[in-house]
Write a protein that holds these residues in place. Structure first.
Motif, mmCIF file in Angstrom:
data_model
loop_
_atom_site.group_PDB
_atom_site.id
_atom_site.type_symbol
_atom_site.label_atom_id
_atom_site.label_comp_id
_atom_site.label_asym_id
_atom_site.label_seq_id
_atom_site.Cartn_x
_atom_site.Cartn_y
_atom_site.Cartn_z
ATOM 1 N N VAL A 1 -3.650 -25.035 50.805
ATOM 2 C CA VAL A 1 -2.408 -24.727 50.120
ATOM 3 C C VAL A 1 -2.873 -24.246 48.764
ATOM 4 N N LEU B 1 0.382 -24.947 54.968
ATOM 5 C CA LEU B 1 1.408 -25.995 54.829
ATOM 6 C C LEU B 1 1.771 -26.505 56.195
ATOM 7 N N ARG C 1 9.951 -22.254 55.979
ATOM 8 C CA ARG C 1 8.177 -22.362 56.447
ATOM 9 C C ARG C 1 8.266 -22.333 58.196
ATOM 10 N N ALA D 1 6.943 -24.206 46.853
ATOM 11 C CA ALA D 1 6.007 -24.354 48.158
ATOM 12 C C ALA D 1 4.736 -25.413 47.727
ATOM 13 N N ALA E 1 4.187 -29.497 48.761
ATOM 14 C CA ALA E 1 2.962 -29.620 49.545
ATOM 15 C C ALA E 1 2.225 -30.953 48.683
#
Length: 188
Positions: A31, A68, A102, A153, A157
């Motif tokens: 990620v 992700l 996502r 994002a 994560a």
């Protein structure tokens, strides 16, 4: 209702926690890599950019969505450690809430042939005409009706990874073993 997966009888809870942490390490790295590639395009990638370096490689978005999802799967393995599951389940919910796009992007990317032909096998009503229509924002893009923010994002994560790491660091048997023999030169 979906039934819970069962784990092998001889697989201990510490082994599940260690495996979840190990897999989460790998996918958090992925990620971070994809986030960095998107927000900091590389000069050496110039030849792959149809519109120049002012834009990102679309492939990096695909890889970010995969990473992700894999991070989420790694965290979900903690389901097999009932004493830790509630905190990780809450972290997964927060992750999902922060990244409502996502799942749909994953479905579209994974079943691109169905979406490209408006097949009856599509999981959403996303039309083929929308697949290659997006616009950039200061920190992301608008795609398929979603405001995809790269920094959010990455932050989501990191938060999910932190939840897995906290379980790992507080798990009694693992913590005792770490105190007896600390790792040398390893990284998380």
């Amino acid at each position: 209702m979906v039934s819970k997966r069962t784990k092998a009888d001889d697989l201990s809870e510490p082994a599940v926690v260690e495996r979840a942490k190990s897999m989460a390490n790998e996918w958090m790295w992925a990620v971070s890599l994809q986030h960095d590639r998107i927000v900091n395009p590389r000069n050496e990638d110039q030849r792959f950019h149809p519109w120049g370096l002012g834009s990102f490689n679309e492939a990096d978005i695909h890889f970010l969505v995969i990473a992700l999802g894999r991070l989420r799967q790694a965290a979900a393995t903690i389901e097999h450690v009932p004493s830790c599951w509630d905190s990780v389940r809450n972290a997964i919910k927060a992750f999902d809430d922060a990244l409502p796009w996502r799942k749909q992007l994953r479905d579209v990317f994974e079943h691109l042939d169905d979406y490209a032909t408006d097949s009856d096998r599509r999981r959403t009503n996303t039309e083929r005409k929308k697949l290659q229509v997006w616009s950039t924002t200061g920190t992301g893009l608008i795609f398929l009706g979603y405001d995809v923010d790269w920094n959010k994002a990455n932050e989501a994560a990191k938060n999910l990874y932190s939840a897995v790491k906290a379980i790992y660091e507080s798990f009694p048997r693992i913590a005792k073993r770490q105190q007896r023999s600390p790792q040398k030169g390893g990284s998380e």
